[in-house]
Write an enzyme that holds these catalytic residues in place. Structure first.
Site, PDB file in Angstrom:
ATOM      1  N   ASP A  25       0.863  -1.185   0.000  1.00 33.46           N
ATOM      2  CA  ASP A  25       0.000   0.000   0.000  1.00 33.46           C
ATOM      3  C   ASP A  25       0.895   1.229   0.000  1.00 33.46           C
ATOM      4  O   ASP A  25       1.886   1.277   0.744  1.00 33.46           O
ATOM      5  CB  ASP A  25      -0.908   0.017   1.231  1.00 33.46           C
ATOM      6  CG  ASP A  25      -2.041  -0.996   1.129  1.00 33.46           C
ATOM      7  OD1 ASP A  25      -2.384  -1.407   0.002  1.00 33.46           O
ATOM      8  OD2 ASP A  25      -2.591  -1.364   2.178  1.00 33.46           O
TER       9      ASP A  25
ATOM     10  N   ASP B  80      -6.892  -0.953  -4.655  1.00 36.11           N
ATOM     11  CA  ASP B  80      -8.009  -0.771  -3.721  1.00 36.11           C
ATOM     12  C   ASP B  80      -9.039   0.207  -4.286  1.00 36.11           C
ATOM     13  O   ASP B  80     -10.243   0.013  -4.123  1.00 36.11           O
ATOM     14  CB  ASP B  80      -7.499  -0.254  -2.375  1.00 36.11           C
ATOM     15  CG  ASP B  80      -6.569  -1.229  -1.681  1.00 36.11           C
ATOM     16  OD1 ASP B  80      -6.660  -2.443  -1.936  1.00 36.11           O
ATOM     17  OD2 ASP B  80      -5.729  -0.765  -0.883  1.00 36.11           O
TER      18      ASP B  80
END
Length: 157
Positions: free
Chosen positions: A124, A143
């Protein structure tokens, strides 16, 4: 609207899945191999956009996190199943817009699976502090490609 025999929605879902998967993986490759993180992209009094290195070993917000490799395979399996189910539901609508949405979800899910199997975690890298407050949670473009079509579908229904 497509007829029952029309393969176009399946083709569109497939192309969208491959495109999103490759886009996400190219960004991940670039940021892990060539970027000197963290990078502050912009900062205002309201919002910041930072590129960081964050290792998500769980699901959303690190839930079910664990360093055990078998945990990563279980989470990867769950992501594959959920991505395929969501794509299949959207494909069942027999509309091109739904096929694109399904491809975005499946491509994003498969990119996160690839991260998990390659690194042992989902990489991330987007962090967005708001109103000067530190944001402990990061996310990635995969995401975004998972969440936005789901929000679109919920509001469209």
């Amino acid at each position: 609207m497509s007829s029952e025999k029309d393969p176009i929605p399946v083709f569109v879902l497939t192309v969208a899945t491959i495109f999103i998967f490759l886009l996400c993986q190219i960004i991940t490759w670039y940021l892990t191999a060539h970027a000197d993180l963290p990078i502050q992209v912009f900062s205002t009094t309201l919002l910041e956009l930072n590129l960081v290195h964050s290792e998500n070993r769980g699901v959303n917000f690190g839930l079910m996190a664990g360093d055990d490799r078998s945990n990563q395979f279980i989470l990867a399996g769950i992501a594959i199943v959920v991505g395929v189910v969501m794509a299949t539901i959207l494909l069942g609508k027999r509309r091109l817009s739904h096929a694109v949405a399904g491809g975005m979800i499946l491509g994003g899910a498969m990119s996160n699976v690839m991260d998990r199997l390659t690194f042992g975690y989902v990489f991330d890298y987007i962090n967005t502090p708001f109103l000067g407050m530190t944001n402990p949670f990061s996310y990635n473009i995969a995401d975004i490609f998972i969440v936005l079509p789901i929000i679109w579908w919920v509001f469209k229904s």
